[in-house]
Design a protein around this motif. Structure first.
Motif, PDB file in Angstrom:
ATOM      1  N   ALA A  61      41.945  56.494  22.949  1.00 47.81           N
ATOM      2  CA  ALA A  61      42.048  56.135  24.359  1.00 47.81           C
ATOM      3  C   ALA A  61      41.426  54.775  24.640  1.00 47.81           C
ATOM      4  CB  ALA A  61      41.368  57.206  25.213  1.00 47.81           C
ATOM      5  N   ASP A  62      40.580  54.320  23.722  1.00 48.11           N
ATOM      6  CA  ASP A  62      39.863  53.062  23.964  1.00 48.11           C
ATOM      7  C   ASP A  62      40.327  51.936  23.057  1.00 48.11           C
ATOM      8  OD1 ASP A  62      38.887  53.956  21.570  1.00 48.11           O
ATOM      9  OD2 ASP A  62      36.770  53.748  22.083  1.00 48.11           O
ATOM     10  N   ARG A  63      41.520  52.096  22.486  1.00 48.54           N
ATOM     11  CA  ARG A  63      42.048  51.049  21.605  1.00 48.54           C
ATOM     12  C   ARG A  63      43.437  50.643  22.085  1.00 48.54           C
ATOM     13  NH1 ARG A  63      40.056  50.689  16.343  1.00 48.54           N
ATOM     14  NH2 ARG A  63      41.586  49.040  16.129  1.00 48.54           N
ATOM     15  N   ALA A  64      43.729  49.360  21.952  1.00 52.69           N
ATOM     16  CA  ALA A  64      45.039  48.848  22.345  1.00 52.69           C
ATOM     17  C   ALA A  64      46.091  49.178  21.295  1.00 52.69           C
ATOM     18  CB  ALA A  64      44.958  47.338  22.552  1.00 52.69           C
ATOM     19  N   TYR A  65      47.281  49.531  21.761  1.00 53.09           N
ATOM     20  CA  TYR A  65      48.399  49.849  20.877  1.00 53.09           C
ATOM     21  C   TYR A  65      49.471  48.769  20.948  1.00 53.09           C
ATOM     22  CZ  TYR A  65      46.883  54.588  19.765  1.00 53.09           C
ATOM     23  OH  TYR A  65      46.209  55.673  19.275  1.00 53.09           O
ATOM     24  N   ARG A  66      50.211  48.627  19.879  1.00 54.33           N
ATOM     25  CA  ARG A  66      51.380  47.764  19.880  1.00 54.33           C
ATOM     26  C   ARG A  66      52.608  48.615  20.212  1.00 54.33           C
ATOM     27  NH1 ARG A  66      49.299  44.554  14.513  1.00 54.33           N
ATOM     28  NH2 ARG A  66      49.318  46.679  13.729  1.00 54.33           N
ATOM     29  N   ALA A  67      53.690  47.942  20.500  1.00 49.79           N
ATOM     30  CA  ALA A  67      54.884  48.652  20.959  1.00 49.79           C
ATOM     31  C   ALA A  67      55.462  49.588  19.895  1.00 49.79           C
ATOM     32  CB  ALA A  67      55.943  47.646  21.418  1.00 49.79           C
ATOM     33  N   ASP A  68      55.097  49.358  18.641  1.00 52.73           N
ATOM     34  CA  ASP A  68      55.617  50.249  17.589  1.00 52.73           C
ATOM     35  C   ASP A  68      54.719  51.478  17.391  1.00 52.73           C
ATOM     36  OD1 ASP A  68      53.398  49.140  16.411  1.00 52.73           O
ATOM     37  OD2 ASP A  68      54.433  48.424  14.614  1.00 52.73           O
ATOM     38  N   GLY A  69      53.747  51.646  18.270  1.00 51.91           N
ATOM     39  CA  GLY A  69      52.902  52.828  18.174  1.00 51.91           C
ATOM     40  C   GLY A  69      51.728  52.678  17.231  1.00 51.91           C
ATOM     41  N   THR A  70      51.528  51.482  16.686  1.00 49.60           N
ATOM     42  CA  THR A  70      50.378  51.267  15.803  1.00 49.60           C
ATOM     43  C   THR A  70      49.254  50.576  16.570  1.00 49.60           C
ATOM     44  OG1 THR A  70      51.202  49.109  15.055  1.00 49.60           O
ATOM     45  CG2 THR A  70      51.881  51.052  13.784  1.00 49.60           C
ATOM     46  N   LEU A  71      48.039  50.728  16.039  1.00 49.80           N
ATOM     47  CA  LEU A  71      46.860  50.138  16.680  1.00 49.80           C
ATOM     48  C   LEU A  71      46.824  48.630  16.495  1.00 49.80           C
ATOM     49  CD1 LEU A  71      43.984  52.534  15.565  1.00 49.80           C
ATOM     50  CD2 LEU A  71      44.837  52.213  17.895  1.00 49.80           C
ATOM     51  N   LEU A  72      46.367  47.928  17.527  1.00 53.39           N
ATOM     52  CA  LEU A  72      46.015  46.521  17.357  1.00 53.39           C
ATOM     53  C   LEU A  72      44.715  46.509  16.548  1.00 53.39           C
ATOM     54  CD1 LEU A  72      46.805  43.618  18.319  1.00 53.39           C
ATOM     55  CD2 LEU A  72      45.132  43.906  20.155  1.00 53.39           C
ATOM     56  N   PRO A  73      44.686  45.738  15.452  1.00 53.92           N
ATOM     57  CA  PRO A  73      43.496  45.793  14.589  1.00 53.92           C
ATOM     58  C   PRO A  73      42.216  45.416  15.331  1.00 53.92           C
ATOM     59  CG  PRO A  73      45.292  44.678  13.464  1.00 53.92           C
ATOM     60  CD  PRO A  73      45.737  44.898  14.882  1.00 53.92           C
ATOM     61  N   ARG A  74      41.166  46.150  15.040  1.00 53.36           N
ATOM     62  CA  ARG A  74      39.829  45.840  15.535  1.00 53.36           C
ATOM     63  C   ARG A  74      39.533  44.374  15.190  1.00 53.36           C
ATOM     64  NH1 ARG A  74      35.049  49.115  16.108  1.00 53.36           N
ATOM     65  NH2 ARG A  74      36.173  50.980  15.481  1.00 53.36           N
ATOM     66  N   GLY A  75      38.988  43.649  16.107  1.00 54.29           N
ATOM     67  CA  GLY A  75      38.702  42.246  15.827  1.00 54.29           C
ATOM     68  C   GLY A  75      39.666  41.336  16.576  1.00 54.29           C
ATOM     69  N   LYS A  76      40.885  41.834  16.822  1.00 57.82           N
ATOM     70  CA  LYS A  76      41.827  41.053  17.646  1.00 57.82           C
ATOM     71  C   LYS A  76      41.351  41.129  19.105  1.00 57.82           C
ATOM     72  CE  LYS A  76      45.197  40.446  14.469  1.00 57.82           C
ATOM     73  NZ  LYS A  76      45.933  39.229  14.119  1.00 57.82           N
ATOM     74  N   PRO A  77      41.587  40.073  19.881  1.00 52.23           N
ATOM     75  CA  PRO A  77      41.183  40.111  21.289  1.00 52.23           C
ATOM     76  C   PRO A  77      41.867  41.263  22.023  1.00 52.23           C
ATOM     77  CG  PRO A  77      41.916  37.891  20.653  1.00 52.23           C
ATOM     78  CD  PRO A  77      42.233  38.810  19.501  1.00 52.23           C
ATOM     79  N   GLY A  78      41.093  41.999  22.784  1.00 55.55           N
ATOM     80  CA  GLY A  78      41.653  43.106  23.551  1.00 55.55           C
ATOM     81  C   GLY A  78      41.830  44.382  22.761  1.00 55.55           C
ATOM     82  N   ALA A  79      41.407  44.396  21.507  1.00 52.12           N
ATOM     83  CA  ALA A  79      41.644  45.584  20.672  1.00 52.12           C
ATOM     84  C   ALA A  79      40.857  46.792  21.162  1.00 52.12           C
ATOM     85  CB  ALA A  79      41.285  45.275  19.215  1.00 52.12           C
ATOM     86  N   VAL A  80      39.670  46.544  21.666  1.00 55.67           N
ATOM     87  CA  VAL A  80      38.837  47.638  22.145  1.00 55.67           C
ATOM     88  C   VAL A  80      38.761  47.583  23.677  1.00 55.67           C
ATOM     89  CG1 VAL A  80      36.540  48.687  22.095  1.00 55.67           C
ATOM     90  CG2 VAL A  80      37.495  47.671  20.013  1.00 55.67           C
ATOM     91  N   ILE A  81      39.037  48.709  24.306  1.00 57.64           N
ATOM     92  CA  ILE A  81      39.044  48.780  25.772  1.00 57.64           C
ATOM     93  C   ILE A  81      37.728  49.377  26.239  1.00 57.64           C
ATOM     94  CG2 ILE A  81      40.230  49.774  27.775  1.00 57.64           C
ATOM     95  CD1 ILE A  81      42.742  49.911  25.836  1.00 57.64           C
ATOM     96  N   GLY A  82      37.020  48.678  27.117  1.00 60.16           N
ATOM     97  CA  GLY A  82      35.688  49.114  27.528  1.00 60.16           C
ATOM     98  C   GLY A  82      35.635  49.710  28.932  1.00 60.16           C
ATOM     99  N   ASP A  83      36.640  49.445  29.731  1.00 62.08           N
ATOM    100  CA  ASP A  83      36.606  49.888  31.123  1.00 62.08           C
ATOM    101  C   ASP A  83      36.794  51.405  31.221  1.00 62.08           C
ATOM    102  OD1 ASP A  83      36.813  49.235  34.096  1.00 62.08           O
ATOM    103  OD2 ASP A  83      38.660  50.377  33.720  1.00 62.08           O
ATOM    104  N   THR A  84      35.821  52.065  31.846  1.00 64.16           N
ATOM    105  CA  THR A  84      35.819  53.528  31.884  1.00 64.16           C
ATOM    106  C   THR A  84      37.078  54.096  32.527  1.00 64.16           C
ATOM    107  OG1 THR A  84      33.418  53.525  32.062  1.00 64.16           O
ATOM    108  CG2 THR A  84      34.542  55.562  32.672  1.00 64.16           C
ATOM    109  N   GLU A  85      37.428  53.577  33.687  1.00 65.65           N
ATOM    110  CA  GLU A  85      38.598  54.118  34.389  1.00 65.65           C
ATOM    111  C   GLU A  85      39.860  54.009  33.539  1.00 65.65           C
ATOM    112  OE1 GLU A  85      39.489  53.271  38.526  1.00 65.65           O
ATOM    113  OE2 GLU A  85      37.341  52.838  38.815  1.00 65.65           O
ATOM    114  N   GLU A  86      39.997  52.838  32.884  1.00 64.29           N
ATOM    115  CA  GLU A  86      41.191  52.630  32.077  1.00 64.29           C
ATOM    116  C   GLU A  86      41.214  53.591  30.885  1.00 64.29           C
ATOM    117  OE1 GLU A  86      41.832  48.593  30.836  1.00 64.29           O
ATOM    118  OE2 GLU A  86      43.674  49.113  29.739  1.00 64.29           O
ATOM    119  N   VAL A  87      40.070  53.749  30.248  1.00 62.56           N
ATOM    120  CA  VAL A  87      40.020  54.633  29.082  1.00 62.56           C
ATOM    121  C   VAL A  87      40.331  56.072  29.504  1.00 62.56           C
ATOM    122  CG1 VAL A  87      38.537  55.580  27.270  1.00 62.56           C
ATOM    123  CG2 VAL A  87      38.439  53.131  27.817  1.00 62.56           C
TER     124      VAL A  87
END
Lengths: 244, 244, 244, 244
Positions: C158-184
């Motif tokens: 819930a706190d990681r960004a996904y790409r359109a193919d359903g895979t995770l955006l790798p940790r370390g890429k900008p925006g990969a980790v979502i910190g906002d509580t409401e969004e998560v």
């Protein structure tokens, strides 16, 4: 011509190679620094023995991976890798000083030797510790060192197969390591006298090296190293450390 | 009076203590060298931060025991221990040099600090690296250093209980660590101004120290360290590194 | 829906995360097994605490790399990797047995989770220890497990960004980790109730998962994990371990 | 009579002893579990080879000290030590299962074998993993095991000097290790046939053992082990594992 070999590659209770025998053969000793092999006690012993024989010592730096002997690539963050290399050189330097000698060069070990993308970390470490780097001609590490103004010592391998572009066939590929004494001696002479190597496909490749790397991790390897030295001496090749 | 504290005691992904805060308090930083805590990246960061604040650094050397944080005795062969201490100092020295500073002293960490029978290994290492040793007055290490002509810096502990003979009550005994801010500050002033410590049984023991050791591994500890510094400054005690 | 999180990721003197708090949130605990984090004492404590709360435990297996926290790829020989995974599961199993519980699944940690070419070693280890594998839908590991007949539990983040193919955006890429509580929380609900995730480019991607992976290595993360659990409970999503 | 020996004591790139040769001699193999020696790959290989030869395996558990080979005492907190022993047994068990065999006993290695104050941790671990312990008659470990109802296998040493009280002369003392083949064979026969040992002062001491411990870490040691086995077979002593 310089002859170099890896020494001090035991760890704790485990031995590897015959350091004393190799020290009668080489002019430069690459001393393992405790990350992929070696420990403080072994490092100091090798420094003492090398100093007694007036063999030059260098820091054989590697990945933090005793379990893998530094032979498998680790995806280091480059800054961390650079810091670990500086750490290793400093550790060896202190033990070398204790035995009246000095670390004169840096040689990356195992997988680290071959990782083009990690070459900048090695070069940066060498700049910090102000030491030249042993590397292969035609390598990314050689180019990166040159670009940074870090001196290099070019080394060749008499017991390893080369490709026509002057690069090594990776360890693990069939035929990568040459075991036949006569062939290795012949290749060492070709390197030392003619500055050439015969590639896998038969091409004769110019290969201008300052040092030949020998191995000593098996009884046979030590005998082979002795044969190479004897042949070079017999051919009148002057043997001396690459770093004065 | 010198104020010293242990810094750089994280490892890899793990943090411990607030190094930046402590560097605003201490005049000497004991940098962990990778055997019981610390790694090359952390060591270099602490060296850089200490250099920027003109805090003197020393090598906080310990057993090869990350799992035990150097706090449990290991029955080392003394020669091996000595070599490992030299190794650690050299590693730190190389990283310190990279950041424009220099290792100025050696302080044994954890269990090593207290092992009388291992003191000779510490002294021998100090002789090799030509550095003074931080130790407790009345300790075997102090005596052994003196006998060998190795300079010492005597340190006291404002937050630790003392016995009437001037030795520390071992960590782990009830009451060994003092947590009350007012009491610790009062004891620091007594040490710094009067060179005395009040023992467990109430005896006032003369305790002539060059340095007070502070701790920073908890948020409360940092606040306490700040209070001690403020109190000493308020009392007009000049604060400067023990090693010039 | 299952909620899982990594626990027991301290080492020796170093703590990481708030295991006790997380055990009030999750239904499955991924226990680090000593190679990238954790030690025998920590493992046993987590097993005991999980057993007391009836939280299911799994083996969070990783590279032999404490210094890198298992987050950097190591070029393992696959057989060696497989053996190390079996080793880790067995070690945890013995400690779990000591606390009256049992290892119910295997979850690869850090870089290992994402290495397609190393998936066969994970699958082979799972076959040997007869345990299902936590993995991402659409992953090579999921396919390899399916091919071998090894059961899988699909997990989403819930706190990681996904790409359109359903895979995770790798940790370390900008925006990969979502910190906002409401969004998560919103993303967790979308995953749990609608089995969907919103990709970086806005695409709504079907994402059928059995478990949501939460994190607890910062105080904020624990609060976030609690919020996710509360929201799911509020929405009437039944929470229970994926492995019965 | 059972014959046991330490196997799998290499680590990564380092070999130690000739496991294949020893497996033709012993009836029980003490497999190192990765803390003082051994790694997952080696452990699995030894399990496979032992299973093929129907040699019983046990867990040779030790301190977390690769650098010291488990031979130097570490002042463990007993709970932590116990947990580490359970961890090691579990790790070996999983690899043994992978090779169709089972861990049948526990034998403490190196310094741990001899630490009276740490015996309770060994006994507690044995209770948890439900395995018998190899130990010396007259030892604190034997007594502690007996008190706890943990079964023991008594072992003797044909190549080690005994004191008149039936205890071993510590390794490191002059004469502690006996190298002469004839003498070792004679002592093995005395142990196996007459259940006696001749102490350093000439006293003949009753020594009722179930197993004789052999060594194989040098080429000479393997030859010696073979001679002992041949002599016992020649004397009609039935050789079989102590744990059925």
């Amino acid at each position: 011509m310089d002859l170099n070999a890896d020494l001090g590659e035991g760890f704790g209770h485990w031995n590897l190679g015959d350091d004393d025998a190799l020290l009668t053969v080489v002019t430069s000793a690459n001393v393992a620094c405790g990350f992929h092999a070696g420990d403080a006690g072994i490092m100091r012993q090798v420094c003492a023995a090398a100093a007694a024989r007036k063999v030059v010592i260098g820091a054989q730096v590697g990945y933090r991976d005793l379990a893998g002997f530094g032979r498998r690539r680790i995806d280091y963050e480059l800054g961390q890798l650079c810091d670990e290399l500086i750490y290793q050189v400093g550790a060896l330097q202190a033990l070398a000083t204790a035995e009246g000698t000095t670390v004169r060069y840096l040689k990356p070990h195992g997988a680290l030797y071959h990782q083009a993308d990690q070459a900048p970390a090695i070069v940066e470490a060498a700049e910090v510790v102000k030491l030249p780097i042993y590397c292969a001609p035609e390598s990314v590490l050689a180019t990166a060192s040159g670009d940074a103004g870090v001196p290099v010592i070019f080394e060749g391998f008499a017991d390893r197969a080369y490709r026509a572009d002057g690069t090594l066939l990776p360890r693990g590929k069939p035929g990568a390591v040459i075991g036949d004494t006569e062939e290795v001696v012949a290749r060492a002479l070709l390197l030392a006298v003619d500055q050439r190597v015969i590639a896998l496909d038969g091409t004769v490749v110019p290969h201008n090296v300052d040092s030949i790397c020998l191995h000593g991790d098996t009884p046979g390897a030590v005998t082979l190293a002795r044969s190479v030295r004897a042949a070079l001496e017999g051919a009148g090749v002057p043997l001396r450390a690459a770093v004065a």
